[in-house]
Design an enzyme around this catalytic site. Structure first.
Site, PDB file in Angstrom:
ATOM      1  N   ASP A 249       0.821  -1.211   0.000  1.00 12.15           N
ATOM      2  CA  ASP A 249       0.000   0.000   0.000  1.00 12.15           C
ATOM      3  C   ASP A 249       0.854   1.260   0.000  1.00 12.15           C
ATOM      4  O   ASP A 249       2.021   1.220   0.339  1.00 12.15           O
ATOM      5  CB  ASP A 249      -0.853   0.031   1.272  1.00 12.15           C
ATOM      6  N   LYS A 271      -0.690   3.871  -5.507  1.00 13.60           N
ATOM      7  CA  LYS A 271       0.001   5.042  -6.050  1.00 13.60           C
ATOM      8  C   LYS A 271      -0.845   6.288  -5.960  1.00 13.60           C
ATOM      9  O   LYS A 271      -2.018   6.273  -6.267  1.00 13.60           O
ATOM     10  CB  LYS A 271       0.342   4.778  -7.517  1.00 13.60           C
ATOM     11  N   ASP A 304      -1.656  -2.529  11.224  1.00 15.58           N
ATOM     12  CA  ASP A 304      -2.120  -3.907  11.394  1.00 15.58           C
ATOM     13  C   ASP A 304      -3.135  -4.198  10.290  1.00 15.58           C
ATOM     14  O   ASP A 304      -4.013  -3.368  10.020  1.00 15.58           O
ATOM     15  CB  ASP A 304      -2.787  -4.056  12.768  1.00 15.58           C
ATOM     16  N   MET A 384      -7.949   8.023   9.502  1.00 15.09           N
ATOM     17  CA  MET A 384      -8.462   8.696   8.297  1.00 15.09           C
ATOM     18  C   MET A 384      -9.365   9.859   8.684  1.00 15.09           C
ATOM     19  O   MET A 384     -10.447  10.026   8.133  1.00 15.09           O
ATOM     20  CB  MET A 384      -9.233   7.694   7.425  1.00 15.09           C
TER      21      MET A 384
HETATM   22  N1  SAH Z   1      -4.164  -0.694   8.989  1.00 11.92           N
HETATM   23  C1  SAH Z   1      -3.664   0.630   9.324  1.00 11.92           C
HETATM   24  C2  SAH Z   1      -4.694   1.693   9.080  1.00 11.92           C
HETATM   25  C3  SAH Z   1      -5.035   1.902   7.626  1.00 11.92           C
HETATM   26  S1  SAH Z   1      -6.147   3.202   7.398  1.00 11.92           S
HETATM   27  C4  SAH Z   1      -3.200   0.613  10.788  1.00 11.92           C
HETATM   28  O1  SAH Z   1      -3.420  -0.376  11.485  1.00 11.92           O
HETATM   29  O2  SAH Z   1      -2.595   1.582  11.201  1.00 11.92           O
HETATM   30  C5  SAH Z   1      -5.064   4.540   7.046  1.00 11.92           C
HETATM   31  C6  SAH Z   1      -4.974   5.492   8.220  1.00 11.92           C
HETATM   32  O3  SAH Z   1      -4.074   4.966   9.167  1.00 11.92           O
HETATM   33  C7  SAH Z   1      -4.437   6.855   7.900  1.00 11.92           C
HETATM   34  O4  SAH Z   1      -5.408   7.694   7.352  1.00 11.92           O
HETATM   35  C8  SAH Z   1      -3.986   7.327   9.252  1.00 11.92           C
HETATM   36  O5  SAH Z   1      -5.101   7.749  10.023  1.00 11.92           O
HETATM   37  C9  SAH Z   1      -3.474   6.035   9.866  1.00 11.92           C
HETATM   38  N2  SAH Z   1      -2.019   5.896   9.757  1.00 11.92           N
HETATM   39  C10 SAH Z   1      -1.324   4.979   9.048  1.00 11.92           C
HETATM   40  N3  SAH Z   1       0.008   5.125   9.254  1.00 11.92           N
HETATM   41  C11 SAH Z   1       0.152   6.166  10.113  1.00 11.92           C
HETATM   42  C12 SAH Z   1       1.272   6.808  10.711  1.00 11.92           C
HETATM   43  N4  SAH Z   1       2.524   6.416  10.480  1.00 11.92           N
HETATM   44  N5  SAH Z   1       1.032   7.847  11.541  1.00 11.92           N
HETATM   45  C13 SAH Z   1      -0.224   8.253  11.828  1.00 11.92           C
HETATM   46  N6  SAH Z   1      -1.311   7.675  11.282  1.00 11.92           N
HETATM   47  C14 SAH Z   1      -1.131   6.648  10.449  1.00 11.92           C
END
Ligand code: SAH
Length: 463
Positions: A249, A271, A304, A384
């Protein structure tokens, strides 16, 4: 797309160029890579063209183009660097049935010539429909660097072995054979023993494949964590080191991708910048297709995989196709972000539960149980949530939340460019607007950074 890319067979056919100056030379350099009969019509020609003529690479007719000259040609280039003359010869060529290109005149051309990366028989053509030649050149130079010069040799010798490889059953078995050749045995042999060793290596590989039982692909859905490679699980690292294909992703960091096996095929399905992301259906199809071809596929997801990761859709696709899978959990961004605040997600006497919520769902801004979220002491991590912050703020206030409720935004949690913005519910939307965040962010409702939490600058200095 106004221009459809195809590869035209011009072997043994004529390509006619009208003009003998710089523009003609530039096109001829490309055209001469082909097996076409190249004919130039011009009253005088540049020294390069004269030299090519002397070497027998093309023929020159020392006069302006006239009726009948293009009769048998597949392609025609008007390269006179003179609009009136180009229009005249283009009209002649069109009447004689050739596909016409007028150099630097997109409007009146039936086709355009792409930028080419040549590893014959592997050829990459790059086009921007005339929109951004600079970009095409940049992409070309990237590809020139990343595609090894040996690719052409590998493909040529591979091609000559295609009939022999038909001894393997069509489909999966044959694809596996070619994958082993192009991504393993081929480059290795070439580097160690040179091109002469390639055919014997192919014969040996074929014998191995003919006697091997059919390979079965599999899929691991792996959490990549929030970005810091040190926050990967050991299982995730091992998976990356063994993967044949990594489908990742947008939010997966480059440092983590670098841990993938060197020969692994890396596929970016998120992308941004150059166009919309790959659809979920396309991602499912990619996972299934590679696993069915016998590959060990690592589907790498930010954080996750089970948190806002559309995991179930991919599991369903695997199950439907009868492909075995495994889930490797990762550190979700809320866990990484809360660590940066030196806080905990739950705390005795404050909150006995924590909610992971999304700012928007398939229908738009997501609705939640605002009344209970508005209660004092509640903690929620909003994923998000950047766009929906104003909506969340007004919903919570409407349901009686204290405007002074602490809210903390963590952008790029665990990465070197991590930022922590401590604010209140009342100030949430304006804080976000002012900060103009560009990275992924988690918004914590009901949490402030602990006083002693290290400032992000300190983190940077430590890294
Ligand atoms: N599966 C991912 C979430 C995917 S949804 C998890 O467990 O974290 C995508 C959202 O994850 C983003 O919009 C943001 O809110 C959050 N996110 C992902 N990486 C991040 C990071 N390094 N710092 C802060 N928020 C993050």
């Amino acid at each position: 797309m106004n221009h459809f890319p195809i590869f035209l067979n011009v072997a043994g056919k004529a390509i006619v160029v009208s003009g003998g100056g710089e523009a003609a030379v530039a096109k001829l350099r490309l055209i001469l890579k082909t097996e076409a009969h190249v004919q130039v019509f011009a009253s005088s020609v540049a020294p390069e063209i004269a030299a090519w003529q002397a070497e027998g690479k093309l023929s020159v007719t020392s006069r302006a183009l006239s009726k009948g000259d293009v009769a048998q040609a597949a392609l025609f280039y008007a390269a006179n660097e003179d609009d009136a003359e180009d229009a005249r010869v283009a009209a002649l060529a069109r009447a004689e049935g050739a596909l016409v290109n007028i150099v630097d005149n997109l409007q009146d051309s039936a086709f355009i010539t792409p930028a080419i990366v040549d590893r014959d028989p592997v050829v990459v053509a790059i086009g921007t429909e005339g929109a951004a030649p600079v970009l095409a050149r940049a992409i070309k130079s990237d590809l020139e660097q990343s595609l090894p010069a040996s690719l052409g040799v590998l493909a040529r010798i591979g091609k000559s072995f295609r009939t022999a490889a038909e001894a393997l059953p069509m489909g999966l078995a044959r694809r596996l054979f070619w994958r082993d050749y192009y991504l393993g045995a081929g480059p290795k042999t070439l580097e160690a023993d040179g091109p002469e060793a390639l055919t014997p290596a192919l014969e040996q590989l074929l014998a191995q494949h003919l006697s091997a039982p059919e390979a079965q692909g599999s899929v691991d859905l792996v959490g990549a964590g929030p970005g810091d490679p040190d926050l990967l699980t050991l299982k995730a690292r091992k998976a990356l080191e063994a993967a044949d294909v990594v489908i990742y992703d947008r939010l997966v960091s480059t440092e983590i991708l670098e841990l993938a096996r060197r020969e692994a095929l890396l596929i970016d399905v998120g992308k941004t910048g150059f166009g919309p992301a790959t659809t979920q259906a396309e991602i499912n199809a990619l996972i299934v297709e590679h696993a069915q071809s016998g590959a060990y596929v690592v589907r790498l997801k930010a954080g996750d995989p089970s948190v806002f990761g559309r995991l179930d859709e991919e599991l369903d696709a695997c199950a439907e196709a009868g492909i075995s899978y495994r889930i490797v959990p990762g550190i979700t961004s809320a866990a990484a972000a809360v660590a940066s605040l030196s806080q905990s997600l739950t705390k005795r006497g404050r909150n006995a539960s924590v909610r992971l919520i999304t700012g928007h769902d398939t229908k738009g801004f997501a609705e939640h149980d605002w009344r209970s979220l508005a209660r004092k002491g509640e903690v929620a991590a909003i994923y998000m949530g950047k766009k929906s912050a104003r909506f969340v703020q007004s919903r919570l206030m409407m349901h009686g939340a204290d405007p002074a409720t602490p809210v903390t935004i963590v952008e790029n949690a665990s990465r070197l460019n991590q930022r922590i913005l401590a604010t209140t519910l009342a100030e949430l939307a304006s804080t976000l607007a002012e900060a103009a965040l560009t990275g992924p962010a988690i918004i914590f409702l009901g949490l402030a950074p602990r006083e002693t939490a290290r400032a992000p600058q300190c983190l940077e200095a430590l890294a």
